[in-house]
Scaffold this motif. Structure first.
Motif, PDB file in Angstrom:
ATOM      1  N   LYS A   6       0.850  -1.197   0.000  1.00  0.00           N
ATOM      2  CA  LYS A   6       0.000   0.000   0.000  1.00  0.00           C
ATOM      3  C   LYS A   6       0.886   1.247   0.000  1.00  0.00           C
ATOM      4  N   ILE A   7       0.545   2.193  -0.842  1.00  0.00           N
ATOM      5  CA  ILE A   7       1.256   3.475  -0.856  1.00  0.00           C
ATOM      6  C   ILE A   7       0.235   4.578  -0.692  1.00  0.00           C
ATOM      7  N   ALA A   8       0.666   5.681  -0.143  1.00  0.00           N
ATOM      8  CA  ALA A   8      -0.219   6.842  -0.022  1.00  0.00           C
ATOM      9  C   ALA A   8      -0.311   7.478  -1.400  1.00  0.00           C
ATOM     10  N   ASP A  10      -1.892  10.207  -3.858  1.00  0.00           N
ATOM     11  CA  ASP A  10      -2.616  11.461  -3.999  1.00  0.00           C
ATOM     12  C   ASP A  10      -2.168  12.108  -5.312  1.00  0.00           C
ATOM     13  N   THR A  13       1.643  12.917  -5.588  1.00  0.00           N
ATOM     14  CA  THR A  13       2.459  11.713  -5.765  1.00  0.00           C
ATOM     15  C   THR A  13       2.386  11.228  -7.207  1.00  0.00           C
ATOM     16  N   HIS A  49      -8.207  10.035  -9.025  1.00  0.00           N
ATOM     17  CA  HIS A  49      -7.548  11.331  -8.831  1.00  0.00           C
ATOM     18  C   HIS A  49      -7.567  12.220 -10.072  1.00  0.00           C
TER      19      HIS A  49
END
Length: 191
Positions: A6-8, A10, A13, A49
């Protein structure tokens, strides 16, 4: 098969990863599939996004113009308006193109020319250059012509250099500086 870490995720990024992909492989290689692979996600996750690839490319154009402006402004602020600051701006422009070849391509071609935010980012660059050529005492129209001429020199040189168009064993930075100085001297004569 092991689960993906899992990566943050947004917008920032994603844009930074797309910018890195563009600089490493070229603007044509910024695709949803390659970007998702770089981020270690599935392509549909990007739609959370952005409105697909056009949305990502729009953000890259805006990011590129803002990054270019920041570099030009940083150099211009250290110099008084006139030849010295224009030379600093032109050096910063070429450095940006050399250091960010993929982003440079996005700075040149916004996906939607009617996009107000992208246009304003481009206009900031024009206003910055105009503010630094004021000592040449050009009319408003002459100043726009001068900005176009400088942009043509800067882009032409950066583009030819990126494509390997300079094969003679002479210093490229010296050639670039001479082209800009010759242009500026012409402005002094006509202005």
């Amino acid at each position: 098969m092991s689960p993906r870490p899992k990566i943050a995720l947004d917008k920032q990024t994603i844009v930074l990863a797309a910018a890195q992909l563009a600089n490493e492989q070229g603007s044509d290689h910024v695709t949803l599939a390659l970007l998702a692979k770089k981020l270690n996600i599935k392509p549909p996750s990007l739609y959370n996004h952005f409105e697909g690839l056009p949305g990502i490319k729009r953000e890259l154009a805006l990011f590129s113009l803002e990054k270019l402006y920041d570099g030009l402004e940083a150099e211009a602020l250290e110099k008084s308006p006139g030849e010295e600051s224009v030379l600093a701006i032109t050096d910063a422009y070429l450095s940006f193109a050399r250091e960010n070849p993929g982003l440079y391509e996005f700075a040149l071609s916004a996906p939607d020319p009617s996009d107000g935010q992208v246009n304003r980012a481009g206009e900031r660059i024009v206003r910055l250059v105009i503010s630094k050529i004021q000592p040449f005492n050009l009319s408003d129209d002459e100043a726009i012509h001068a900005v176009r001429g400088l942009r043509s020199i800067m882009h032409g040189f950066a583009s030819l250099e990126q494509k390997g168009g300079f094969g003679m064993p002479l210093d490229l930075d010296e050639s670039y500086k001479l082209a800009v100085i010759t242009f500026l001297r012409g402005m002094k004569i006509s202005g």
